[in-house]
Design a protein around this motif. Structure first.
Motif, PDB file in Angstrom:
ATOM      1  N   HIS A 245      15.155 -77.708 128.046  1.00 19.03           N
ATOM      2  CA  HIS A 245      15.342 -78.952 127.296  1.00 19.03           C
ATOM      3  C   HIS A 245      16.660 -79.659 127.579  1.00 19.03           C
ATOM      4  CE1 HIS A 245      11.701 -78.493 124.877  1.00 19.03           C
ATOM      5  NE2 HIS A 245      11.965 -77.196 124.948  1.00 19.03           N
ATOM      6  N   HIS A 246      17.485 -79.088 128.430  1.00 17.67           N
ATOM      7  CA  HIS A 246      18.772 -79.699 128.777  1.00 17.67           C
ATOM      8  C   HIS A 246      19.557 -80.064 127.535  1.00 17.67           C
ATOM      9  CE1 HIS A 246      17.415 -79.740 132.899  1.00 17.67           C
ATOM     10  NE2 HIS A 246      16.282 -80.248 132.453  1.00 17.67           N
ATOM     11  N   LEU A 247      19.702 -79.113 126.658  1.00 15.71           N
ATOM     12  CA  LEU A 247      20.449 -79.312 125.430  1.00 15.71           C
ATOM     13  C   LEU A 247      21.241 -78.045 125.142  1.00 15.71           C
ATOM     14  CD1 LEU A 247      19.123 -80.968 122.219  1.00 15.71           C
ATOM     15  CD2 LEU A 247      20.360 -78.825 122.035  1.00 15.71           C
ATOM     16  N   LYS A 248      22.533 -78.222 124.889  1.00 18.91           N
ATOM     17  CA  LYS A 248      23.384 -77.063 124.620  1.00 18.91           C
ATOM     18  C   LYS A 248      23.220 -76.673 123.153  1.00 18.91           C
ATOM     19  CE  LYS A 248      26.958 -74.292 125.610  1.00 18.91           C
ATOM     20  NZ  LYS A 248      26.145 -73.119 125.206  1.00 18.91           N
ATOM     21  N   VAL A 249      22.651 -75.495 122.902  1.00 18.29           N
ATOM     22  CA  VAL A 249      22.433 -75.026 121.531  1.00 18.29           C
ATOM     23  C   VAL A 249      23.744 -74.486 120.972  1.00 18.29           C
ATOM     24  CG1 VAL A 249      21.209 -73.315 120.110  1.00 18.29           C
ATOM     25  CG2 VAL A 249      20.011 -74.495 121.958  1.00 18.29           C
ATOM     26  N   GLU A 250      24.118 -74.970 119.782  1.00 14.85           N
ATOM     27  CA  GLU A 250      25.404 -74.565 119.199  1.00 14.85           C
ATOM     28  C   GLU A 250      25.267 -73.596 118.037  1.00 14.85           C
ATOM     29  OE1 GLU A 250      27.104 -78.378 118.378  1.00 14.85           O
ATOM     30  OE2 GLU A 250      27.974 -78.511 120.392  1.00 14.85           O
ATOM     31  N   GLY A 251      24.069 -73.424 117.550  1.00 16.67           N
ATOM     32  CA  GLY A 251      23.906 -72.482 116.452  1.00 16.67           C
ATOM     33  C   GLY A 251      22.448 -72.344 116.078  1.00 16.67           C
ATOM     34  N   HIS A 252      22.147 -71.334 115.300  1.00  7.31           N
ATOM     35  CA  HIS A 252      20.785 -71.169 114.812  1.00  7.31           C
ATOM     36  C   HIS A 252      20.810 -70.351 113.538  1.00  7.31           C
ATOM     37  CE1 HIS A 252      21.465 -67.573 117.342  1.00  7.31           C
ATOM     38  NE2 HIS A 252      20.821 -66.958 116.361  1.00  7.31           N
ATOM     39  N   GLU A 253      19.717 -70.463 112.805  1.00  8.89           N
ATOM     40  CA  GLU A 253      19.606 -69.786 111.525  1.00  8.89           C
ATOM     41  C   GLU A 253      18.191 -69.238 111.485  1.00  8.89           C
ATOM     42  OE1 GLU A 253      21.283 -69.036 108.878  1.00  8.89           O
ATOM     43  OE2 GLU A 253      19.515 -68.554 107.717  1.00  8.89           O
ATOM     44  N   LEU A 254      18.048 -67.993 111.056  1.00  5.11           N
ATOM     45  CA  LEU A 254      16.711 -67.399 111.050  1.00  5.11           C
ATOM     46  C   LEU A 254      16.534 -66.507 109.832  1.00  5.11           C
ATOM     47  CD1 LEU A 254      14.018 -66.695 112.653  1.00  5.11           C
ATOM     48  CD2 LEU A 254      15.290 -64.768 113.560  1.00  5.11           C
ATOM     49  N   THR A 255      15.478 -66.760 109.075  1.00  2.00           N
ATOM     50  CA  THR A 255      15.141 -65.885 107.958  1.00  2.00           C
ATOM     51  C   THR A 255      13.690 -65.456 108.129  1.00  2.00           C
ATOM     52  OG1 THR A 255      16.694 -66.987 106.479  1.00  2.00           O
ATOM     53  CG2 THR A 255      14.962 -65.699 105.443  1.00  2.00           C
ATOM     54  N   LEU A 256      13.475 -64.154 108.179  1.00  2.00           N
ATOM     55  CA  LEU A 256      12.117 -63.635 108.251  1.00  2.00           C
ATOM     56  C   LEU A 256      11.668 -63.369 106.825  1.00  2.00           C
ATOM     57  CD1 LEU A 256      12.673 -61.047 111.125  1.00  2.00           C
ATOM     58  CD2 LEU A 256      11.825 -63.385 111.318  1.00  2.00           C
ATOM     59  N   GLU A 257      10.479 -63.843 106.467  1.00  2.00           N
ATOM     60  CA  GLU A 257      10.040 -63.612 105.101  1.00  2.00           C
ATOM     61  C   GLU A 257       8.711 -62.909 105.040  1.00  2.00           C
ATOM     62  OE1 GLU A 257       9.503 -67.974 103.801  1.00  2.00           O
ATOM     63  OE2 GLU A 257       7.853 -66.908 102.845  1.00  2.00           O
ATOM     64  N   GLY A 258       8.476 -62.201 103.946  1.00  3.98           N
ATOM     65  CA  GLY A 258       7.226 -61.480 103.776  1.00  3.98           C
ATOM     66  C   GLY A 258       7.226 -60.734 102.462  1.00  3.98           C
ATOM     67  N   LEU A 259       6.464 -59.645 102.419  1.00 11.61           N
ATOM     68  CA  LEU A 259       6.399 -58.830 101.205  1.00 11.61           C
ATOM     69  C   LEU A 259       6.844 -57.416 101.537  1.00 11.61           C
ATOM     70  CD1 LEU A 259       2.961 -59.831  99.586  1.00 11.61           C
ATOM     71  CD2 LEU A 259       5.248 -60.408  98.746  1.00 11.61           C
ATOM     72  N   CYS A 260       7.719 -56.844 100.705  1.00  9.46           N
ATOM     73  CA  CYS A 260       8.136 -55.457 100.907  1.00  9.46           C
ATOM     74  C   CYS A 260       6.974 -54.540 100.497  1.00  9.46           C
ATOM     75  CB  CYS A 260       9.401 -55.157 100.109  1.00  9.46           C
ATOM     76  SG  CYS A 260       9.166 -55.097  98.324  1.00  9.46           S
ATOM     77  N   ASP A 261       7.074 -53.249 100.820  1.00  5.47           N
ATOM     78  CA  ASP A 261       5.995 -52.296 100.521  1.00  5.47           C
ATOM     79  C   ASP A 261       5.601 -52.324  99.048  1.00  5.47           C
ATOM     80  OD1 ASP A 261       5.812 -51.534 103.082  1.00  5.47           O
ATOM     81  OD2 ASP A 261       6.878 -49.624 102.866  1.00  5.47           O
ATOM     82  N   ARG A 262       6.624 -52.325  98.183  1.00  8.55           N
ATOM     83  CA  ARG A 262       6.368 -52.310  96.737  1.00  8.55           C
ATOM     84  C   ARG A 262       5.576 -53.530  96.304  1.00  8.55           C
ATOM     85  NH1 ARG A 262      11.932 -50.776  93.923  1.00  8.55           N
ATOM     86  NH2 ARG A 262      12.287 -52.867  94.653  1.00  8.55           N
ATOM     87  N   CYS A 263       6.028 -54.712  96.757  1.00 12.37           N
ATOM     88  CA  CYS A 263       5.364 -55.959  96.363  1.00 12.37           C
ATOM     89  C   CYS A 263       3.983 -56.069  96.985  1.00 12.37           C
ATOM     90  CB  CYS A 263       6.223 -57.156  96.741  1.00 12.37           C
ATOM     91  SG  CYS A 263       7.718 -57.261  95.757  1.00 12.37           S
ATOM     92  N   ALA A 264       3.823 -55.558  98.217  1.00  9.13           N
ATOM     93  CA  ALA A 264       2.525 -55.597  98.870  1.00  9.13           C
ATOM     94  C   ALA A 264       1.532 -54.733  98.106  1.00  9.13           C
ATOM     95  CB  ALA A 264       2.641 -55.127 100.315  1.00  9.13           C
ATOM     96  N   ALA A 265       1.978 -53.542  97.646  1.00  2.75           N
ATOM     97  CA  ALA A 265       1.109 -52.629  96.895  1.00  2.75           C
ATOM     98  C   ALA A 265       0.702 -53.276  95.568  1.00  2.75           C
ATOM     99  CB  ALA A 265       1.851 -51.311  96.625  1.00  2.75           C
ATOM    100  N   ARG A 266       1.653 -53.983  94.944  1.00  2.00           N
ATOM    101  CA  ARG A 266       1.376 -54.627  93.661  1.00  2.00           C
ATOM    102  C   ARG A 266       0.360 -55.752  93.825  1.00  2.00           C
ATOM    103  NH1 ARG A 266       6.631 -56.379  91.732  1.00  2.00           N
ATOM    104  NH2 ARG A 266       7.203 -54.198  91.819  1.00  2.00           N
ATOM    105  N   SER A 267       0.464 -56.482  94.925  1.00  3.22           N
ATOM    106  CA  SER A 267      -0.437 -57.627  95.094  1.00  3.22           C
ATOM    107  C   SER A 267      -1.864 -57.179  95.443  1.00  3.22           C
ATOM    108  CB  SER A 267       0.089 -58.604  96.143  1.00  3.22           C
ATOM    109  OG  SER A 267       0.048 -58.013  97.416  1.00  3.22           O
ATOM    110  N   GLU A 268      -1.979 -55.890  95.906  1.00  7.55           N
ATOM    111  CA  GLU A 268      -3.313 -55.379  96.212  1.00  7.55           C
ATOM    112  C   GLU A 268      -3.997 -54.816  94.966  1.00  7.55           C
ATOM    113  OE1 GLU A 268      -2.735 -52.555  99.360  1.00  7.55           O
ATOM    114  OE2 GLU A 268      -2.219 -54.172 100.750  1.00  7.55           O
ATOM    115  N   ALA A 269      -3.168 -54.386  93.993  1.00  5.87           N
ATOM    116  CA  ALA A 269      -3.696 -53.735  92.799  1.00  5.87           C
ATOM    117  C   ALA A 269      -4.466 -54.729  91.909  1.00  5.87           C
ATOM    118  CB  ALA A 269      -2.577 -53.099  91.994  1.00  5.87           C
TER     119      ALA A 269
END
Ligand SMILES: [Zn+2]
Ligand SMILES: [Zn+2]
Ligand SMILES: [Zn+2]
Length: 146
Positions: A122-146
């Motif tokens: 892209h011929h653009l000098k990248v100066e920074g980035h921000e990244l957040t991965l989101e989802g459900l932890c094991d506990r919350c995943a188990a609760r949402s299945e119950a």
């Protein structure tokens, strides 16, 4: 030679960009430095009111520090928190559970090779980035299945 503390670096950054080191700017910086995780501006304003900083001033300081690249926003669902950017604290990413709101820091960043490739395409000098991965932890995943 001793390494510069984050606060010395902060004072230098303000000076270099023509900004004065005010008590309000220092308070916001110190508060964020002491916080391991992103803080909502409203919460920051609440905390600093006790120290004599007007809430409106906190919003202005955050705008100023964002423009200077000292802080950056972190999106957690629809909420926004602010934290210090590198080099004021180590570059890192986040892993967030949208169920219970727990937030984990990810110290490793493997994006550099990807970014180099994107820069070339892209011929653009990248100066920074921000990244957040989101989802459900094991506990919350188990609760949402119950
Ligand atoms: Zn963080
Ligand atoms: Zn969870
Ligand atoms: Zn990264």
């Amino acid at each position: 030679m001793t390494a510069e503390t984050p606060e010395q670096l902060f004072r230098k950054t303000l000076h270099a960009r023509g900004y004065r080191v005010t008590p309000d700017r220092l308070r916001v910086f110190r508060h964020l430095l002491a916080r391991p995780q992103p803080v909502a501006v409203a919460e920051l304003a609440d905390a600093l009111q006790a120290e004599g900083t007007h809430p409106v001033t906190v919003y202005r300081v955050i705008d100023c520090l964002s423009a200077l690249g000292v802080v950056h926003p972190v999106l957690l669902g629809s909420a926004v928190g602010f934290e210090l950017s590198a080099p004021f604290r180590a570059h890192h990413h986040h892993l967030w559970c949208r169920g219970c709101g727990r937030l984990f820091d990810l110290a490793e960043c493997e994006l550099d090779p990807v970014i180099r490739r994107i820069e070339e395409v892209h011929h653009l000098k990248v100066e920074g980035h921000e990244l957040t991965l989101e989802g459900l932890c094991d506990r919350c995943a188990a609760r949402s299945e119950a």
